[in-house]
Design a protein around this motif. Sequence first.
Motif, PDB file in Angstrom:
ATOM      1  N   GLN A 103      32.090  -8.072  37.955  1.00 49.76           N
ATOM      2  CA  GLN A 103      31.832  -6.650  37.715  1.00 49.76           C
ATOM      3  C   GLN A 103      32.575  -6.120  36.487  1.00 49.76           C
ATOM      4  O   GLN A 103      32.666  -4.912  36.294  1.00 49.76           O
ATOM      5  N   GLN A 144      32.102   5.956  39.276  1.00 46.97           N
ATOM      6  CA  GLN A 144      31.640   4.592  39.014  1.00 46.97           C
ATOM      7  C   GLN A 144      32.565   3.545  39.632  1.00 46.97           C
ATOM      8  O   GLN A 144      32.135   2.436  39.942  1.00 46.97           O
ATOM      9  N   LEU A 151      30.844  -3.508  34.282  1.00 48.29           N
ATOM     10  CA  LEU A 151      30.812  -2.131  34.780  1.00 48.29           C
ATOM     11  C   LEU A 151      32.023  -1.360  34.262  1.00 48.29           C
ATOM     12  O   LEU A 151      31.900  -0.227  33.779  1.00 48.29           O
ATOM     13  N   SER A 177      31.795   1.463  42.886  1.00 45.05           N
ATOM     14  CA  SER A 177      30.983   0.235  42.896  1.00 45.05           C
ATOM     15  C   SER A 177      31.845  -1.021  42.977  1.00 45.05           C
ATOM     16  O   SER A 177      31.338  -2.113  43.281  1.00 45.05           O
TER      17      SER A 177
END
Length: 269
Positions: free
Chosen positions: A147, A196, A150, A199
């Motif tokens: 991730q 965000q 991200l 996530s």
Amino acid sequence: MFPSRCLIAVTSLLTLSIAAVAQHPPADAPVSIMVVANFHMSNPGHDIHNVNAGDVLQPDRQAEIEKITGALASFHPTEVMAEWPADVASQRYAQYLNSTLAPSRNEVVQLGFRLAKASRLSHFYGIDADGDFPYEPVQVFAQAHGQSQLLERANVEMEASTQTQTALLQSKGITATLRYLNDPVLLSHSNSFYRQMLSVGAGTQQPGADLLTAWYHRNFLICANIVQNAHPGDRIVIFYGSGHAFLLRQCVTETPGFVLVEPNSFLPQ
């Protein structure tokens, strides 16, 4: 007709009554609060993304700050609050009033103390609260679970905003930068960085949620300091780092009896 002495007595009583109401507004009088999002003028470098503020003690910057605080003074604040601990703010403001405080580039002094003095306030409220910002566990989890992109995207957006602030400071000055930071649309968009982070996590491992919990906890403590130091009829100006502004504005709009005032209605053009 009333004798002249009676008329004078009635007039005096009315004057005293009006003065008493002004000093002791009704218990349900609204509290008007202006949250002024600002940048760190002394460049402490404590944030993930930091603005290059230059030297605000330069004469041209001082003239601009004087104009800004003069415009905000037209709000007629009864209290001014900012991002310092209560004891530190109280002690240093007393030194500021006595002209014994050393020159400081810090925004609390430059904006907060200056406005409070211009408004003839004898006290200054420091409302900051300690809090953790456990970002490293978020990075570790994101890297281990694919991730990382991200976080990279979120940080690229934040860095772009930081660079915009630096460019505005250099080209158009402090006023333009403050007006940019206090745009409600920008504040909402900036807060999306934190959302965000939700996530990042899975199952019982939720470093993103832990980060937000810590961040919200600190801002709730700050909100509590605002609520506990506000009185009916107050007109309060709060100076805080722009990252906090969205949640502090939410604190105001969701607290019964509080009314949010937009700083861009008072900041110079």
